[in-house]
Design a protein around this motif. Structure first.
Motif, PDB file in Angstrom:
ATOM      1  N   LEU A  94      21.700  31.742 104.288  1.00  0.00           N
ATOM      2  CA  LEU A  94      22.333  31.405 103.011  1.00  0.00           C
ATOM      3  C   LEU A  94      22.931  30.006 103.028  1.00  0.00           C
ATOM      4  N   LEU A  95      23.538  29.627 104.138  1.00  0.00           N
ATOM      5  CA  LEU A  95      24.070  28.265 104.248  1.00  0.00           C
ATOM      6  C   LEU A  95      22.943  27.234 104.228  1.00  0.00           C
ATOM      7  N   GLY A  96      21.840  27.535 104.891  1.00  0.00           N
ATOM      8  CA  GLY A  96      20.685  26.638 104.861  1.00  0.00           C
ATOM      9  C   GLY A  96      20.134  26.471 103.455  1.00  0.00           C
ATOM     10  N   LEU A  97      20.065  27.558 102.704  1.00  0.00           N
ATOM     11  CA  LEU A  97      19.617  27.474 101.314  1.00  0.00           C
ATOM     12  C   LEU A  97      20.576  26.648 100.468  1.00  0.00           C
ATOM     13  N   LEU A  98      21.857  26.811 100.712  1.00  0.00           N
ATOM     14  CA  LEU A  98      22.858  26.048  99.969  1.00  0.00           C
ATOM     15  C   LEU A  98      22.711  24.550 100.245  1.00  0.00           C
ATOM     16  N   VAL A  99      22.563  24.184 101.501  1.00  0.00           N
ATOM     17  CA  VAL A  99      22.404  22.780 101.866  1.00  0.00           C
ATOM     18  C   VAL A  99      21.105  22.220 101.283  1.00  0.00           C
ATOM     19  N   ALA A 100      20.025  22.984 101.375  1.00  0.00           N
ATOM     20  CA  ALA A 100      18.748  22.522 100.824  1.00  0.00           C
ATOM     21  C   ALA A 100      18.833  22.332  99.315  1.00  0.00           C
ATOM     22  N   THR A 101      19.544  23.210  98.640  1.00  0.00           N
ATOM     23  CA  THR A 101      19.714  23.090  97.189  1.00  0.00           C
ATOM     24  C   THR A 101      20.510  21.846  96.840  1.00  0.00           C
ATOM     25  N   TRP A 102      21.595  21.593  97.565  1.00  0.00           N
ATOM     26  CA  TRP A 102      22.392  20.390  97.317  1.00  0.00           C
ATOM     27  C   TRP A 102      21.585  19.124  97.553  1.00  0.00           C
ATOM     28  N   LYS A 103      20.798  19.107  98.622  1.00  0.00           N
ATOM     29  CA  LYS A 103      19.963  17.933  98.898  1.00  0.00           C
ATOM     30  C   LYS A 103      18.913  17.742  97.808  1.00  0.00           C
ATOM     31  N   GLY A 104      18.318  18.832  97.367  1.00  0.00           N
ATOM     32  CA  GLY A 104      17.337  18.751  96.292  1.00  0.00           C
ATOM     33  C   GLY A 104      17.954  18.246  95.001  1.00  0.00           C
ATOM     34  N   LEU A 105      19.163  18.696  94.709  1.00  0.00           N
ATOM     35  CA  LEU A 105      19.860  18.237  93.510  1.00  0.00           C
ATOM     36  C   LEU A 105      20.139  16.743  93.589  1.00  0.00           C
ATOM     37  N   ARG A 106      20.614  16.283  94.728  1.00  0.00           N
ATOM     38  CA  ARG A 106      20.892  14.845  94.882  1.00  0.00           C
ATOM     39  C   ARG A 106      19.611  14.021  94.764  1.00  0.00           C
ATOM     40  N   ASN A 107      18.523  14.512  95.334  1.00  0.00           N
ATOM     41  CA  ASN A 107      17.253  13.795  95.217  1.00  0.00           C
ATOM     42  C   ASN A 107      16.784  13.755  93.763  1.00  0.00           C
ATOM     43  N   ALA A 108      16.923  14.867  93.065  1.00  0.00           N
ATOM     44  CA  ALA A 108      16.511  14.910  91.660  1.00  0.00           C
ATOM     45  C   ALA A 108      17.377  13.987  90.810  1.00  0.00           C
ATOM     46  N   GLU A 109      18.683  13.956  91.079  1.00  0.00           N
ATOM     47  CA  GLU A 109      19.563  13.058  90.337  1.00  0.00           C
ATOM     48  C   GLU A 109      19.230  11.601  90.619  1.00  0.00           C
ATOM     49  N   ALA A 110      18.902  11.280  91.869  1.00  0.00           N
ATOM     50  CA  ALA A 110      18.528   9.905  92.215  1.00  0.00           C
ATOM     51  C   ALA A 110      17.224   9.513  91.534  1.00  0.00           C
ATOM     52  N   THR A 111      16.276  10.433  91.502  1.00  0.00           N
ATOM     53  CA  THR A 111      15.011  10.162  90.828  1.00  0.00           C
ATOM     54  C   THR A 111      15.223   9.959  89.338  1.00  0.00           C
ATOM     55  N   LEU A 112      16.040  10.803  88.729  1.00  0.00           N
ATOM     56  CA  LEU A 112      16.333  10.666  87.303  1.00  0.00           C
ATOM     57  C   LEU A 112      17.010   9.338  87.014  1.00  0.00           C
ATOM     58  N   LYS A 113      17.961   8.957  87.830  1.00  0.00           N
ATOM     59  CA  LYS A 113      18.655   7.693  87.631  1.00  0.00           C
ATOM     60  C   LYS A 113      17.682   6.523  87.756  1.00  0.00           C
ATOM     61  N   ALA A 114      16.778   6.579  88.731  1.00  0.00           N
ATOM     62  CA  ALA A 114      15.791   5.511  88.905  1.00  0.00           C
ATOM     63  C   ALA A 114      14.849   5.442  87.715  1.00  0.00           C
ATOM     64  N   LEU A 115      14.419   6.585  87.217  1.00  0.00           N
ATOM     65  CA  LEU A 115      13.525   6.602  86.057  1.00  0.00           C
ATOM     66  C   LEU A 115      14.226   6.100  84.805  1.00  0.00           C
ATOM     67  N   GLU A 116      15.478   6.493  84.624  1.00  0.00           N
ATOM     68  CA  GLU A 116      16.214   6.045  83.442  1.00  0.00           C
ATOM     69  C   GLU A 116      16.497   4.551  83.484  1.00  0.00           C
ATOM     70  N   SER A 117      16.741   4.002  84.661  1.00  0.00           N
ATOM     71  CA  SER A 117      17.028   2.575  84.749  1.00  0.00           C
ATOM     72  C   SER A 117      15.757   1.731  84.656  1.00  0.00           C
ATOM     73  N   ALA A 118      14.617   2.298  84.990  1.00  0.00           N
ATOM     74  CA  ALA A 118      13.354   1.564  84.928  1.00  0.00           C
ATOM     75  C   ALA A 118      12.823   1.456  83.499  1.00  0.00           C
ATOM     76  N   ARG A 119      13.268   2.310  82.620  1.00  0.00           N
ATOM     77  CA  ARG A 119      12.773   2.352  81.247  1.00  0.00           C
ATOM     78  C   ARG A 119      13.845   1.825  80.309  1.00  0.00           C
ATOM     79  N   PRO A 120      13.461   0.991  79.355  1.00  0.00           N
ATOM     80  CA  PRO A 120      14.474   0.484  78.414  1.00  0.00           C
ATOM     81  C   PRO A 120      15.019   1.622  77.547  1.00  0.00           C
ATOM     82  N   ALA A 121      16.237   1.443  77.124  1.00  0.00           N
ATOM     83  CA  ALA A 121      16.882   2.460  76.289  1.00  0.00           C
ATOM     84  C   ALA A 121      16.168   2.553  74.949  1.00  0.00           C
ATOM     85  N   ARG A 122      15.999   3.765  74.479  1.00  0.00           N
ATOM     86  CA  ARG A 122      15.354   3.975  73.183  1.00  0.00           C
ATOM     87  C   ARG A 122      16.390   4.391  72.171  1.00  0.00           C
TER      88      ARG A 122
END
Length: 77
Positions: free
Chosen positions: A25-53
């Protein structure tokens, strides 16, 4: 209390099972947190690469007339 910890003679099976379940359960929790941080970083990179609409919002009678294909000025006469 000692009787509870011995689990009726099955403590050698019960406590390791609890330990393994806790580790999983702790391993799943850590993996979920890491996945969330990676997804947030990807979203931030995608949002900054595209001009605001800008979103335009058509509401009311004019929007309905425009979607129906009739000019707004013709019906206001």
């Amino acid at each position: 209390m000692n009787e509870f910890l011995h689990m009726g003679g099955y403590a050698a099976y019960v406590w390791p099972a609890y330990g393994i379940a806790t580790l999983v359960l702790l391993g799943l929790l850590v993996a979920t947190w890491k996945g969330l941080r990676n997804a947030e970083a990807t979203l931030k990179a995608l949002e900054s690469a595209r001009p605001a609409r800008r979103r335009t919002r058509n509401t009311g009678r004019k929007a309905a007339e425009q979607s129906a294909g009739t000019p707004a000025e013709a019906s206001e006469g």
